[in-house]
Design a protein around this motif. Structure first.
Motif, short mmCIF file in Angstrom:
data_model
loop_
_atom_site.label_atom_id
_atom_site.label_comp_id
_atom_site.label_asym_id
_atom_site.label_seq_id
_atom_site.Cartn_x
_atom_site.Cartn_y
_atom_site.Cartn_z
N GLN A 56 -10.35 -20.29 -2.48
CA GLN A 56 -10.06 -21.25 -1.42
C GLN A 56 -8.72 -21.95 -1.63
OE1 GLN A 56 -13.70 -23.66 -0.25
NE2 GLN A 56 -14.36 -22.86 -2.23
N GLU A 57 -8.32 -22.07 -2.91
CA GLU A 57 -7.08 -22.77 -3.21
C GLU A 57 -6.07 -21.80 -3.83
OE1 GLU A 57 -9.46 -21.89 -5.92
OE2 GLU A 57 -10.12 -23.90 -5.35
N GLU A 58 -4.83 -22.26 -3.96
CA GLU A 58 -3.80 -21.41 -4.57
C GLU A 58 -4.11 -21.21 -6.05
OE1 GLU A 58 -0.31 -23.78 -3.29
OE2 GLU A 58 0.35 -21.90 -2.37
N ILE A 59 -3.81 -19.99 -6.54
CA ILE A 59 -4.08 -19.66 -7.92
C ILE A 59 -2.83 -19.08 -8.57
CG2 ILE A 59 -6.53 -19.22 -7.49
CD1 ILE A 59 -5.88 -16.20 -7.52
N MET A 60 -2.89 -18.88 -9.87
CA MET A 60 -1.80 -18.22 -10.59
C MET A 60 -2.39 -17.25 -11.59
SD MET A 60 -0.52 -21.36 -13.00
CE MET A 60 -1.65 -22.28 -14.07
N ILE A 61 -1.61 -16.25 -11.95
CA ILE A 61 -2.02 -15.30 -12.96
C ILE A 61 -0.88 -15.17 -13.97
CG2 ILE A 61 -1.22 -13.35 -11.53
CD1 ILE A 61 -3.52 -11.71 -12.82
N GLY A 62 -1.18 -15.42 -15.25
CA GLY A 62 -0.15 -15.41 -16.27
C GLY A 62 0.92 -16.46 -16.04
N GLY A 63 0.54 -17.57 -15.39
CA GLY A 63 1.49 -18.64 -15.10
C GLY A 63 2.36 -18.40 -13.89
N ASN A 64 2.15 -17.29 -13.19
CA ASN A 64 2.96 -16.95 -12.01
C ASN A 64 2.12 -17.20 -10.75
OD1 ASN A 64 4.81 -15.85 -10.21
ND2 ASN A 64 5.27 -14.09 -11.52
N PRO A 65 2.55 -18.10 -9.86
CA PRO A 65 1.77 -18.40 -8.65
C PRO A 65 1.57 -17.17 -7.76
CG PRO A 65 3.44 -20.08 -9.01
CD PRO A 65 3.73 -18.97 -9.97
N VAL A 66 0.37 -17.04 -7.22
CA VAL A 66 0.03 -15.91 -6.34
C VAL A 66 0.30 -16.30 -4.89
CG1 VAL A 66 -1.87 -14.47 -5.49
CG2 VAL A 66 -1.70 -14.98 -7.93
N THR A 67 1.06 -15.48 -4.17
CA THR A 67 1.39 -15.78 -2.78
C THR A 67 0.42 -15.12 -1.79
OG1 THR A 67 2.98 -13.94 -2.78
CG2 THR A 67 3.83 -16.13 -3.28
N PHE A 68 -0.15 -13.98 -2.16
CA PHE A 68 -1.16 -13.35 -1.29
C PHE A 68 -2.04 -12.41 -2.10
CE2 PHE A 68 2.55 -10.45 -0.89
CZ PHE A 68 1.96 -9.24 -1.25
N LEU A 69 -3.24 -12.19 -1.57
CA LEU A 69 -4.18 -11.21 -2.11
C LEU A 69 -4.57 -10.26 -0.99
CD1 LEU A 69 -6.68 -13.35 -4.26
CD2 LEU A 69 -5.03 -11.68 -5.12
N ARG A 70 -4.49 -8.96 -1.24
CA ARG A 70 -4.88 -7.97 -0.25
C ARG A 70 -5.63 -6.84 -0.94
NH1 ARG A 70 1.16 -7.82 2.47
NH2 ARG A 70 1.08 -9.93 3.33
N ALA A 71 -6.30 -6.03 -0.16
CA ALA A 71 -7.03 -4.89 -0.73
C ALA A 71 -7.06 -3.76 0.28
CB ALA A 71 -8.45 -5.31 -1.11
N ASN A 72 -7.06 -2.55 -0.25
CA ASN A 72 -7.37 -1.38 0.57
C ASN A 72 -7.88 -0.28 -0.34
OD1 ASN A 72 -5.11 -0.32 -0.64
ND2 ASN A 72 -4.00 0.12 1.24
N ASN A 73 -8.13 0.88 0.20
CA ASN A 73 -8.70 1.96 -0.60
C ASN A 73 -8.13 3.31 -0.17
OD1 ASN A 73 -10.82 1.01 1.61
ND2 ASN A 73 -10.96 3.23 1.47
N SER A 74 -8.54 4.35 -0.88
CA SER A 74 -8.07 5.69 -0.55
C SER A 74 -8.45 6.06 0.88
CB SER A 74 -8.69 6.71 -1.51
OG SER A 74 -8.23 6.51 -2.82
N ALA A 75 -7.77 7.08 1.38
CA ALA A 75 -8.03 7.56 2.73
C ALA A 75 -9.45 8.11 2.85
CB ALA A 75 -7.02 8.65 3.10
N LEU A 76 -10.00 7.98 4.04
CA LEU A 76 -11.33 8.49 4.40
C LEU A 76 -11.17 9.37 5.63
CD1 LEU A 76 -13.27 5.12 4.03
CD2 LEU A 76 -13.66 7.15 2.62
N PRO A 77 -12.24 10.07 6.03
CA PRO A 77 -12.16 10.84 7.28
C PRO A 77 -11.85 9.98 8.51
CG PRO A 77 -14.08 11.52 6.02
CD PRO A 77 -13.52 10.31 5.34
N HIS A 78 -12.07 8.68 8.40
CA HIS A 78 -11.69 7.78 9.49
C HIS A 78 -10.18 7.71 9.64
CE1 HIS A 78 -15.71 5.39 9.28
NE2 HIS A 78 -15.75 6.33 10.19
N ALA A 79 -9.71 7.65 10.88
CA ALA A 79 -8.29 7.44 11.13
C ALA A 79 -7.93 5.96 11.07
CB ALA A 79 -7.91 8.00 12.50
N LEU A 80 -8.94 5.07 11.00
CA LEU A 80 -8.71 3.63 10.97
C LEU A 80 -9.60 2.99 9.91
CD1 LEU A 80 -7.52 0.99 12.10
CD2 LEU A 80 -9.32 1.02 13.86
#
Length: 447
Positions: free
Chosen positions: A376-400
């Protein structure tokens, strides 16, 4: 062989050729990346204390997969990208992720990598899905993070709440059983032959091998909360309404008059089934008796959307339909049912058959969606502030493929597409963003 440990049925399924999946967690940083500092953080992190991240995947004489402990060479797991990949950070990172989405991991080392895009101040953590799901991965990463304004405190993760509580009664029980039967039958028919109407978003067998493009849709969580409060909905209800509206807008532009009004397109959603909602501390995930234990513990639900010409639709009608449908899905226990059936099939008929069934469901639906709650709040990793977090995965038979992660007041949704089918993911991402703004304006106008 004495130190070897057999893979779980789910882990074996994600090693099948049709279902090989790699999860990507993308971390944007404010300051420049110190490579040696990153390597030091990895050596001292909880990651190397987890047996999955310090084991090779090997096969015995019968072809059965096992985890075998091995020594870790950090340099074999850290890839350093020193050159600029483009003028704009976001497009450069997304282009790099597009290439990774159809790339594999070497089986000669434990199945994870960390890519450092130095000039773009970005870290990409890749793990094979056989090691664990997105919740496990995010928990692993966040165990190494601290709050930006309280360096000794771990990030705070809000639990997702349900607004569909009801008292026990015979009528409620019968209604739940009815929904269970209907949605279980829907799953079975999807595995056999029923498929979505062909549209400008339709993928299919072999599409997982096609080149990819990725764009990012960014949403204000404050706007989502404003919309959800007006209709006593949830963030997931709003998200799915945004997707429904955005897809209708896109199809109006790309393929006007191709589909009849009201035609159904189906999404496949991944639902976390751990007893404790939200992300958990790694120590909790690693306990074998914890309801939030490490691994793959998610179910699938089929989420139908209905195409409506956007120039004739009330934006809030999408939310009303999404809320009603998702409320029924919650009562049906569909996610738990799909997990139990999948686990039974993998344990009795083997991962190859389970992989085939999952692949058929993917080929018979239109898109995949997941939503992970972040800090919910801003975080840091190794003392470096994080500006965004995102995720995705390998391609699937879906086009979207749509993957959303929330962080510090905003939510970023990665819009991954097969670019030969959906050539303009940036426009599709804007359709999603516009859909939320329209709903928020409609709610504000009624106040």
């Amino acid at each position: 062989m004495g130190g070897d440990e057999a893979l779980t049925p789910a882990g074996r399924m994600f090693l099948q050729p049709q279902m090989k999946q790699i999860i990507h967690c993308v971390i944007g940083l404010k300051k420049e990346i110190d490579v040696e500092s990153v390597k030091s953080e990895i050596r001292n992190s909880t990651l190397l204390k987890h047996p999955r991240f310090t084991s090779l995947m090997v096969r015995d004489r019968r072809g059965v997969e096992h985890w075998r402990p091995t020594e870790i060479d950090i340099d074999n797991h850290v890839r350093i990208i020193e050159e600029a990949l483009g003028e704009q950070d976001e497009s450069a990172i997304n282009n790099y992720l597009s290439e990774l989405s159809i790339d594999t991991l070497s089986m000669d080392k434990p199945l994870w990598e960390i890519h450092l895009l130095l000039l773009h101040k970005c870290v990409i953590f890749r793990i094979h899905h056989s090691l664990g799901d997105g919740i496990s991965l995010m928990s692993m990463l966040l165990a190494s993070c601290r709050k930006l304004h309280d360096p000794r405190a771990l990030p705070t993760i809000s639990a997702s709440a349900s607004n569909t509580t009801s008292r026990f009664s015979l009528s409620n029980l019968l209604l739940t059983l009815c929904f269970c039967f209907i949605f279980a039958l829907d799953f079975i028919l999807r595995c056999l032959w029923i498929r979505d109407t062909k549209s400008a978003l339709t993928g299919g067998s072999g599409v997982e091998l096609w080149p990819r493009k990725i764009a990012t849709a960014t949403f204000s969580l404050e706007h989502m909360k404003t919309v959800k409060t007006a209709l006593n909905a949830t963030i997931n209800d709003v998200l799915f309404a945004v997707i429904s509206s955005g897809i209708s807008k896109y199809l109006d532009f790309r393929a006007p008059n191709e589909l009849r009004d009201g035609v159904q397109l189906t999404g496949l959603a991944m639902v976390n089934l751990r007893k404790q909602p939200g992300l958990q501390e790694l120590s909790n995930l690693m306990r074998s008796n914890s309801g939030a234990r490490w691994g793959n513990k998610f179910g699938m639900i089929l989420l139908p959307i209905y195409y409506h010409r956007s120039n004739t639709s009330d934006p809030l009608e999408y939310l009303k339909r999404a809320k009603a449908m998702i409320d029924r899905k919650k009562r049906s226990l569909e996610a738990s049912f799909s997990y139990r059936v999948g686990d039974l099939v993998m344990s009795t008929l083997g991962p190859k058959f389970a992989s085939l069934l999952n692949y058929r469901i993917l080929c018979h639906t239109t898109f995949t969606i997941s939503n992970v709650i972040g800090p919910q709040e801003e975080i840091m990793i190794g003392g470096n502030p994080v500006t965004f977090l995102r995720a995705n995965n390998s391609a699937l038979p879906h086009a979207l493929i749509l993957n959303m992660v929330s962080y510090a007041g905003r939510a970023d949704m990665q819009v991954q597409v097969a670019k030969d089918i959906i050539p303009d993911p940036e426009f599709l991402a804007k359709c999603f963003e516009d859909a939320l703004l329209e709903m928020k304006e409609q709610v504000t106008a009624k106040i």
